[in-house]
Write an enzyme that holds these catalytic residues in place. Sequence first.
Site, short mmCIF file in Angstrom:
data_model
loop_
_atom_site.label_atom_id
_atom_site.label_comp_id
_atom_site.label_asym_id
_atom_site.label_seq_id
_atom_site.Cartn_x
_atom_site.Cartn_y
_atom_site.Cartn_z
CB SER A 57 10.41 -3.96 1.45
OG SER A 57 10.96 -5.02 2.18
CE1 TYR A 108 5.22 -6.22 1.69
CE2 TYR A 108 7.43 -7.09 2.10
CZ TYR A 108 6.51 -6.06 2.20
OH TYR A 108 6.89 -4.86 2.77
CE LYS A 160 5.99 -2.91 0.00
NZ LYS A 160 5.12 -1.75 0.21
N1 LIG Z 1 7.20 -2.99 9.00
C1 LIG Z 1 8.30 -3.25 8.32
O1 LIG Z 1 9.29 -3.78 8.86
C2 LIG Z 1 8.40 -2.89 6.86
C3 LIG Z 1 9.60 -3.15 6.17
C4 LIG Z 1 9.69 -2.80 4.83
C5 LIG Z 1 8.62 -2.18 4.19
N2 LIG Z 1 7.46 -1.96 4.86
C6 LIG Z 1 6.35 -1.31 4.14
O2 LIG Z 1 5.96 -0.15 4.85
C7 LIG Z 1 4.58 0.10 4.70
C8 LIG Z 1 3.93 0.26 6.06
O3 LIG Z 1 4.20 -0.91 6.83
P1 LIG Z 1 3.61 -1.09 8.29
O4 LIG Z 1 4.55 -1.99 9.01
O5 LIG Z 1 3.27 0.23 8.87
O6 LIG Z 1 2.28 -1.91 7.94
P2 LIG Z 1 0.83 -1.83 8.61
O7 LIG Z 1 0.08 -3.02 8.15
O8 LIG Z 1 0.94 -1.60 10.06
O9 LIG Z 1 0.22 -0.52 7.93
C9 LIG Z 1 -0.36 -0.52 6.66
C10 LIG Z 1 -1.67 0.25 6.75
O10 LIG Z 1 -2.25 0.31 5.45
C11 LIG Z 1 -3.64 0.03 5.55
N3 LIG Z 1 -4.03 -0.50 4.24
C12 LIG Z 1 -3.63 -1.66 3.65
N4 LIG Z 1 -4.16 -1.78 2.43
C13 LIG Z 1 -4.91 -0.66 2.23
C14 LIG Z 1 -5.72 -0.19 1.14
N5 LIG Z 1 -5.90 -0.91 0.04
N6 LIG Z 1 -6.33 1.02 1.26
C15 LIG Z 1 -6.19 1.75 2.39
N7 LIG Z 1 -5.46 1.36 3.45
C16 LIG Z 1 -4.82 0.16 3.36
C17 LIG Z 1 -3.77 -0.94 6.71
O11 LIG Z 1 -5.06 -0.91 7.30
C18 LIG Z 1 -2.70 -0.42 7.67
O12 LIG Z 1 -3.23 0.55 8.54
C19 LIG Z 1 4.03 -1.07 3.89
O13 LIG Z 1 3.98 -0.64 2.54
C20 LIG Z 1 5.08 -2.15 4.07
O14 LIG Z 1 5.12 -3.02 2.98
C21 LIG Z 1 7.33 -2.29 6.19
#
Ligand SMILES: NC(=O)c1ccc[n+]([C@@H]2O[C@H](COP(=O)([O-])OP(=O)(O)OC[C@H]3O[C@@H](n4cnc5c(N)ncnc54)[C@H](O)[C@@H]3O)[C@@H](O)[C@H]2O)c1
Length: 335
Positions: free
Chosen positions: A124, A148, A152
Site C-alpha cells: 500500500s 495497518y 505492510k
Molecule cells: N482497497 C484499497 O484501496 C487498498 C489500497 C492499498 C492496499 N490494499 C490492500 O489490497 C488487499 C485487498 O484489499 P481489498 O480492498 O480487496 O480488501 P477486502 O477486505 O475487500 O478483501 C480482503 C479479503 O481477504 C479476506 N481475508 C482477510 N483476512 C483473511 C485471512 N486471514 N484468511 C483468508 N482470507 C482473509 C477477506 O474476507 C476479504 O475477502 C489488502 O491486502 C489491502 O491491504 C487495498
Amino acid sequence: MKVLVTGGLGFIGSHTTHMLLKRGYKVLILDNLSNSRLETLDGINSSCENKAQFVEGDILDRRLLDQIFTSHDVQGVIHFAALKSVKESMEKPERYHLNNVEGTERLLGKCIQHGVERFVFSSSAAIYGNSRSPVSEDAEIGEILNPYGGSKIKCEQILRNAYSLHGKPDITILRYFNVAGAHPEGILGEEMRTDDGNLMSHIIRIATGEIEKLFIYGGDYDTPDGTGIRDYIHVMDVARGHIHALEKQKRGVHIYNLGSGKGTSVLQILQSFEKVNGRRIAYEIVERREGDIGVSFADPSKAMEELGWWAELDIRDIVRDSWDYQWRLIQDMCK
Ligand SMILES: NC(=O)c1ccc[n+]([C@@H]2O[C@H](COP(=O)([O-])OP(=O)(O)OC[C@H]3O[C@@H](n4cnc5c(N)ncnc54)[C@H](O)[C@@H]3O)[C@@H](O)[C@H]2O)c1
C-alpha cells in the site's frame, strides 16, 4: 498456470480473479469471508467459461495450506488477504499483526516449502507515510502512521528476507494508491462498510440518502482548493496490474507503484460524482484529522517501463462505475 488468490472474494481480489479467468488462468480462491460474501463467487464466475474454485479458510491455517498445495499444482500466488481498516488497526493492533503479518509469514513459508514459483503481494501507498509526492518506489519508507501501514512495511521486510535466505519464490510487491470503482458490467464491486473511512463509500451513502453529508477533514491544506489530494485508481486497472506482474515476473524481489500519477482533491471527486451521476452531495469542511497527510500521489513510471502497465481509466470512470454498481444493488434489493 494455476494461481492461488488469497482474499479472492474481496474487492480487488474478485476483480482480479475474474480477469484471470477471462485470460484462461485456473484460479483457486482462499478466503475466510471476514470481509466478503460467498455470493461474490457468482459474480466472479459469471460470463467465464472456466470457473474459480473456492476454499473457505484462513491463511493462518498451516494444515489447510498444506492440503491446498499438495492437492493443487499451484504455480503462482496472489496474496490479497488482509485486514485494511486504518481506524480499526489503531483500536486492535494485535489483530492486524496476527492477520496481516503472521498470516503473510505462514503463507510464504508454505509457498517456499511447496515450491511455488511466483508470489505477488498487495502492499500500500500507506507505507510512504508523508513522503513528498510524486512518490517513487525508492522513496524512503515514511514514518509509521498507523498499525495497518506498519503491517505492510513488516510484510515487505519478511518477503525480502525470505528471498535473500531461500532465493525463491520470485516476488512482486505492488503498492496500490486509492483503489475505487467497480466492474463496468456491474457484476462486481466494493462492499460498503460504515466505518472504513473510505471516501467513495461515504459519497455513495450520501447519494443513497443513508447519511446526510460528507465531513471533509481539512480545508486548509497547501492544495489548489485546500482539501486533501489522493491518487485514485480504478479497480479494473489494479486487477490488470496483477496480470502484468504475474506475466512479467523477473527473478528476485521487485516493487512497483500502482497509481495513476495524478492527484485528485476531495472536492474534485465530489464535483465529478455530481456531474457524472447527477446526484448532489452535501458536505461540510471540518478540522483536519490527526495523522492525515495533505498530498499523496504516485510516480508510476517504473510500472510503465518494466511491466508495460499504466492506468487507462480516470476519475469519471471511477465515480460512474462505483455508483452504477451500488444503484444496481439497491434496485435488486427493492425487487
Ligand atoms: N482497497 C484499497 O484501496 C487498498 C489500497 C492499498 C492496499 N490494499 C490492500 O489490497 C488487499 C485487498 O484489499 P481489498 O480492498 O480487496 O480488501 P477486502 O477486505 O475487500 O478483501 C480482503 C479479503 O481477504 C479476506 N481475508 C482477510 N483476512 C483473511 C485471512 N486471514 N484468511 C483468508 N482470507 C482473509 C477477506 O474476507 C476479504 O475477502 C489488502 O491486502 C489491502 O491491504 C487495498
